[in-house]
Each structure stands twice: as structure tokens, then as C-alpha cells.
Scaffold this motif. Structure first.
Motif, mmCIF file in Angstrom:
data_model
loop_
_atom_site.group_PDB
_atom_site.id
_atom_site.type_symbol
_atom_site.label_atom_id
_atom_site.label_comp_id
_atom_site.label_asym_id
_atom_site.label_seq_id
_atom_site.Cartn_x
_atom_site.Cartn_y
_atom_site.Cartn_z
ATOM 1 N N LEU A 108 -3.284 88.587 32.164
ATOM 2 C CA LEU A 108 -3.712 87.193 32.315
ATOM 3 C C LEU A 108 -2.787 86.439 33.274
ATOM 4 N N GLU A 109 -1.503 86.744 33.210
ATOM 5 C CA GLU A 109 -0.557 86.120 34.143
ATOM 6 C C GLU A 109 -0.860 86.549 35.582
ATOM 7 N N GLU A 110 -1.149 87.822 35.766
ATOM 8 C CA GLU A 110 -1.490 88.320 37.102
ATOM 9 C C GLU A 110 -2.796 87.697 37.592
ATOM 10 N N ALA A 115 -10.121 89.011 34.154
ATOM 11 C CA ALA A 115 -8.730 89.437 34.358
ATOM 12 C C ALA A 115 -8.572 90.946 34.176
ATOM 13 N N TYR A 116 -9.690 91.652 33.923
ATOM 14 C CA TYR A 116 -9.716 93.110 33.755
ATOM 15 C C TYR A 116 -9.022 93.588 32.482
ATOM 16 N N ARG A 138 -3.629 85.504 41.038
ATOM 17 C CA ARG A 138 -4.725 85.763 41.979
ATOM 18 C C ARG A 138 -5.579 84.513 42.185
ATOM 19 N N ILE A 139 -5.835 83.796 41.104
ATOM 20 C CA ILE A 139 -6.609 82.553 41.214
ATOM 21 C C ILE A 139 -5.875 81.553 42.100
ATOM 22 N N LEU A 142 -14.262 86.356 26.100
ATOM 23 C CA LEU A 142 -14.523 87.692 26.627
ATOM 24 C C LEU A 142 -14.738 87.640 28.137
ATOM 25 N N ALA A 143 -15.467 86.626 28.601
ATOM 26 C CA ALA A 143 -15.704 86.482 30.042
ATOM 27 C C ALA A 143 -14.390 86.250 30.781
#
Length: 331
Positions: free
Chosen positions: A77-79, A23-24, A83-84, A17-18
Motif C-alpha cells: 500500500l505504501e508503494e 495495489a496488487y 506510484r499514485i 478489495l478494489a
């Protein structure tokens, strides 16, 4: 054993969940949003259970809606990974700049300390010469040499201060440029992500609208099968006794669902925008504080070296005027 498995499962769920929240896309990896729409929608749930056709339409809606959520979650999650990666590249660039600056600063400081050691050794030799009776010529020569050494050291400190400040200014400007490039790149990435998000939420609203139309048609067809001599089942009287009542309940259900979809979209958009703004401001604040601290440390280093050297000169009982050095350091 069972209790441990439950605790492990809870811990794993919290981690997942975190991760999704970062990842919004929290709660979009399954049918949570779908069930949320019907959670407080008694009429909507009842309408979906009118007959087998409405139940099938409901199940198909659930599958399509949840599939869109899952698809968007995967893209989110890919986006997030992109960003990471951008943040990691930023950290590498900043740390590399800091490392180069620190190495330059260390070389400058070491050079000052090395020269200070040599000059201090010479001063100590002069102090030894003052032991006992000293004639006027010797005293004059010692005084002259001491003043020359003092001026030489003052020049060393001034030059070192200038070089250290120049190095820090270069680093500060470099990090400011990196911060701006990072802000632009991250803004573009977030803008792209929000465009994708709006597209998927639009599809979810369309999916809801299609279901609403389908249910409306199926129930109207179902109601058309009841003649004057055949009564509508009692549990449906307050739900879809006539077309107006059906429209009223369907519209209420539809609006409630749209509000939940819109709220989820607004929450995501606001979080994304707030994060970008806060993160960018934090980088600027951190760099400003780092720069101020470095400037203070450089000035403190110069002041300390000057004071320490002045104390050594005082052992010669000579008056040294540091006014020119102080003025130079303040320029």
C-alpha cells in the motif's frame, strides 16, 4: 436496519478489495492465502490435527504466515501511494505544458482575428468606393490596395500557422520527454516493488518449509511412541502408518502449498508488468492522437480563415491567387 448494515458492510468490503487490488495486494491483509493453501488439502489438515503438538505448530505457522502477508500488504500500500504520487506529478507536468501551449496558441489566434478584423474593415471600405460609377484610376488604386491587403493577410496566416505549428511541436516533444521520464521512474518503482514482493514470497516459502519439517519431526516422534503391542489410531492408518506414507502425504501437501504461493506471486508479477506496459503504451497513444488532432485543427483554422477572407475579396470582383500561401502552409 440490519439489512442496511449488511449492505453497507458489503459495499465497504468491495471498496477495500478494489483498493487492495489496485495495489496488487488483494487478500493479503488477512489469512486468506493461508486458508487457501489448506482449502483442498485434506491430508495437510489431518496431519495438523494428529495431536496437540501438531495443532500448536499449525497455529504458530498460521500466525507467522499471516503476519508476513499483512506486513507485505502494508508495504504494498505504501508503494502504491508512491506510484499514485508519481502519476499525479506526471499529470501536473503535462497539464502545465498544455496550459502554456494553449495560452500561446490563444494569443496567436486572437492576434490573427484582430488583424483580420482591421483588414476586413478596410476591404469593406473599398467595396463602398466601388458603388456607382468608378473611374479607371480609382479602380486601379482599389485593385492595387486590395492585392496588398490580400498579400498582407496571407503573410499573417502563414506566420500564424508557423507559430502555432512550432508551439505544438514544442509541446509534443516536451510531452514525449515527460512520458519517457515517467516510464523510467515508474519502471524503477515497479522494479523495486517486485524485488520486495519476491523477498516476501520467498519468506512465505521458507515459512512453509519450516512448518513442513516441524510437522514431520513431531509426527515421527509421535509415531515412535507406538510399540508392537500398541496400535496406531485407525484414522491415522492411511495418513502416517509408516515413514514412507508420512513422507508421501507431507510432500504432496507441501508441494500443493508451494504451488499456491508461487501462483499468487506469478499473478502479482504479471499484473504489475502488464500494467506498466499497457499504461506506458496508452500514454504514447494518447499523445500521438492529441498531436494529430492539434495539427488538423491548426490547418483547419488557417484554411478557414483564408477561405473566409477570399470570400470577402470576391465582393470586389478581384481574382486573388492563393497558390503561394498554400505552398507556404504545406512546407
Amino acid at each position: 436496519m440490519k439489512e442496511k448494515e449488511e449492505l453497507d458492510a458489503q459495499e465497504e468490503y468491495k471498496k477495500k478489495l478494489a483498493f487492495l487490488t489496485a495495489a496488487y495486494v488483494e487478500y493479503l491483509d488477512d489469512d486468506y492465502l493461508f486458508h487457501q493453501m489448506f482449502e483442498d488439502d485434506k491430508e495437510g489438515k489431518d496431519l495438523s490435527m494428529v495431536n496437540e503438538d501438531t495443532q500448536n505448530a499449525f497455529e504458530e505457522y498460521k500466525i507467522n504466515f499471516s503476519a508476513l502477508c499483512k506486513e507485505f500488504c502494508d508495504i504494498g500500500l505504501e508503494e502504491h501511494d508512491k506510484r499514485i504520487n508519481e502519476i499525479n506529478l506526471y499529470d501536473i507536468a503535462v497539464n502545465e505544458g498544455k496550459s502554456i501551449s494553449e495560452n500561446r496558441g490563444r494569443m496567436i489566434v486572437n492576434e490573427v482575428l484582430h488583424k483580420k478584423t482591421d483588414i476586413s474593415a478596410t476591404i469593406k471600405q473599398l467595396i463602398k468606393k466601388l458603388t456607382g460609377n468608378v473611374d479607371a484610376i480609382t479602380l486601379e488604386n482599389i485593385t492595387k490596395e486590395a492585392h496588398q491587403l490580400s498579400e498582407e493577410f496571407n503573410d499573417i496566416i502563414t506566420d500564424a500557422w508557423t507559430k502555432l505549428m512550432s508551439t505544438e511541436v514544442d509541446l509534443h516533444e516536451q510531452i514525449e520527454d515527460i512520458n519517457e521520464v515517467f516510464r523510467i521512474n515508474m519502471s524503477d518503482m515497479m522494479g523495486s516493488f517486485l524485488t520486495i514482493a519476491r523477498g516476501y514470497f520467498s519468506q512465505l516459502r521458507n515459512c512453509e518449509a519450516e512448518y513442513n519439517d516441524t510437522i514431520n519431526g513431531l509426527i515421527l516422534y509421535y509415531l515412535s511412541g507406538f510399540g508392537d503391542d500398541v496400535k496406531l489410531p485407525r484414522h491415522l492408518l492411511n495418513l502416517c502408518e509408516d515413514k514412507d506414507m508420512l513422507n508421501y502425504n507431507l510432500n504432496n501437501s507441501h508441494e500443493r502449498h508451494l504451488q499456491i504461493i508461487d501462483a499468487r506471486e506469478d499473478t502479482m508479477i504479471n499484473r504489475v508488468k502488464n500494467w506498466l506496459e499497457e499504461y506506458s503504451e496508452q500514454l504514447i497513444k494518447y499523445e500521438r492522437e492529441r498531436n494529430n488532432q492539434q495539427v488538423l485543427e491548426i490547418s483547419h483554422f488557417a484554411d478557414f480563415q483564408q477561405q473566409d477572407f477570399s470570400q470577402l475579396l470576391q465582393q470586389l470582383n478581384l481574382n486573388t491567387d492563393d497558390t503561394e500561401v498554400i505552398l507556404a502552409l504545406d512546407e
